[in-house]
Design an enzyme around this catalytic site. Sequence first.
Site, PDB file in Angstrom:
ATOM      1  N   CYS A   3     -24.081  26.532  10.695  1.00 48.62           N
ATOM      2  CA  CYS A   3     -22.905  26.596  11.571  1.00 48.62           C
ATOM      3  C   CYS A   3     -21.696  27.020  10.745  1.00 48.62           C
ATOM      4  O   CYS A   3     -21.330  26.351   9.775  1.00 48.62           O
ATOM      5  CB  CYS A   3     -22.659  25.228  12.221  1.00 48.62           C
ATOM      6  SG  CYS A   3     -21.085  25.146  13.095  1.00 48.62           S
ATOM      7  N   CYS A   6     -18.915  24.398  10.511  1.00 50.37           N
ATOM      8  CA  CYS A   6     -19.262  23.297   9.590  1.00 50.37           C
ATOM      9  C   CYS A   6     -19.063  23.759   8.146  1.00 50.37           C
ATOM     10  O   CYS A   6     -18.591  22.996   7.295  1.00 50.37           O
ATOM     11  CB  CYS A   6     -20.699  22.826   9.807  1.00 50.37           C
ATOM     12  SG  CYS A   6     -20.905  21.774  11.270  1.00 50.37           S
ATOM     13  N   ASP A  29      -7.465  32.016  13.245  1.00 56.26           N
ATOM     14  CA  ASP A  29      -8.581  32.834  13.734  1.00 56.26           C
ATOM     15  C   ASP A  29      -8.628  34.138  12.930  1.00 56.26           C
ATOM     16  O   ASP A  29      -7.603  34.767  12.683  1.00 56.26           O
ATOM     17  CB  ASP A  29      -8.415  33.128  15.234  1.00 56.26           C
ATOM     18  CG  ASP A  29      -9.701  33.608  15.859  1.00 56.26           C
ATOM     19  OD1 ASP A  29     -10.270  32.866  16.685  1.00 56.26           O
ATOM     20  OD2 ASP A  29     -10.161  34.728  15.522  1.00 56.26           O
ATOM     21  N   HIS A  45     -20.142  18.061  13.932  1.00 55.73           N
ATOM     22  CA  HIS A  45     -20.695  19.161  14.718  1.00 55.73           C
ATOM     23  C   HIS A  45     -20.927  18.714  16.159  1.00 55.73           C
ATOM     24  O   HIS A  45     -21.844  17.951  16.438  1.00 55.73           O
ATOM     25  CB  HIS A  45     -21.991  19.686  14.103  1.00 55.73           C
ATOM     26  CG  HIS A  45     -22.513  20.882  14.838  1.00 55.73           C
ATOM     27  ND1 HIS A  45     -22.036  22.158  14.619  1.00 55.73           N
ATOM     28  CD2 HIS A  45     -23.422  20.984  15.838  1.00 55.73           C
ATOM     29  CE1 HIS A  45     -22.641  22.996  15.440  1.00 55.73           C
ATOM     30  NE2 HIS A  45     -23.494  22.308  16.195  1.00 55.73           N
ATOM     31  N   ASN A  85     -13.624  27.896  25.130  1.00 60.53           N
ATOM     32  CA  ASN A  85     -14.697  28.615  25.814  1.00 60.53           C
ATOM     33  C   ASN A  85     -15.981  27.805  25.690  1.00 60.53           C
ATOM     34  O   ASN A  85     -16.294  27.307  24.606  1.00 60.53           O
ATOM     35  CB  ASN A  85     -14.893  29.996  25.187  1.00 60.53           C
ATOM     36  CG  ASN A  85     -13.667  30.875  25.341  1.00 60.53           C
ATOM     37  OD1 ASN A  85     -13.012  30.850  26.376  1.00 60.53           O
ATOM     38  ND2 ASN A  85     -13.337  31.632  24.311  1.00 60.53           N
ATOM     39  N   HIS A  98     -14.454  24.134  19.683  1.00 62.53           N
ATOM     40  CA  HIS A  98     -13.166  24.546  19.117  1.00 62.53           C
ATOM     41  C   HIS A  98     -12.179  24.828  20.239  1.00 62.53           C
ATOM     42  O   HIS A  98     -12.558  25.213  21.353  1.00 62.53           O
ATOM     43  CB  HIS A  98     -13.318  25.770  18.213  1.00 62.53           C
ATOM     44  CG  HIS A  98     -14.001  26.937  18.856  1.00 62.53           C
ATOM     45  ND1 HIS A  98     -15.369  27.020  18.973  1.00 62.53           N
ATOM     46  CD2 HIS A  98     -13.513  28.068  19.422  1.00 62.53           C
ATOM     47  CE1 HIS A  98     -15.696  28.139  19.584  1.00 62.53           C
ATOM     48  NE2 HIS A  98     -14.578  28.798  19.880  1.00 62.53           N
ATOM     49  N   HIS A 100      -8.709  27.048  20.982  1.00 63.45           N
ATOM     50  CA  HIS A 100      -7.817  28.108  20.538  1.00 63.45           C
ATOM     51  C   HIS A 100      -6.386  27.699  20.890  1.00 63.45           C
ATOM     52  O   HIS A 100      -6.114  27.321  22.045  1.00 63.45           O
ATOM     53  CB  HIS A 100      -8.102  29.411  21.290  1.00 63.45           C
ATOM     54  CG  HIS A 100      -9.485  29.967  21.091  1.00 63.45           C
ATOM     55  ND1 HIS A 100      -9.743  31.064  20.310  1.00 63.45           N
ATOM     56  CD2 HIS A 100     -10.688  29.590  21.602  1.00 63.45           C
ATOM     57  CE1 HIS A 100     -11.042  31.344  20.345  1.00 63.45           C
ATOM     58  NE2 HIS A 100     -11.635  30.464  21.125  1.00 63.45           N
TER      59      HIS A 100
END
Length: 112
Positions: A3, A6, A29, A45, A85, A98, A100
């Site tokens: 990941c 991670c 980002d 995670h 998302n 996550h 944004h």
Amino acid sequence: MDCIFCKIIEGSISSTKVYENENVCAFRDINPMAPVHVLVIPKIHIPSMDGVNNENSKFVAAIFEAIPKIAAAEGLKNGYRVISNCGEDGCQSVKHLHFHILGGKKLPEKMA
Ligand code: AMP
Ligand code: ZN
């Protein structure tokens, strides 16, 4: 685990961190969609919003406590947008929960 986020938490993949505490990590980002585009992630995670439950929701609360601090530090006095998302229809590309933070300009009115 394979990941990417991670690995960013561990430090084995580099990132531009803007905020960190024991539960949360935030970094820029790599492909910014606005003048300010920061990702805020839990330091465990969780694959997506669908993985949030009674056991791990304290990490989500910690993220939402961190967001106004990050926004202030980024100078987003005039507002900003927070997006997560989830899954195929949400076009989630990284399978680690996550959020944004987007700002630094007037964002499009249409969200979808
Ligand atoms: P999403 O499409 O919601 O899953 O968003 C994933 C986001 O992660 C995208 O905006 C990517 O540009 C961003 N991203 C992917 N890899 C990295 C990375 N190594 N460092 C920073 N951002 C990344
Ligand atoms: Zn992960």
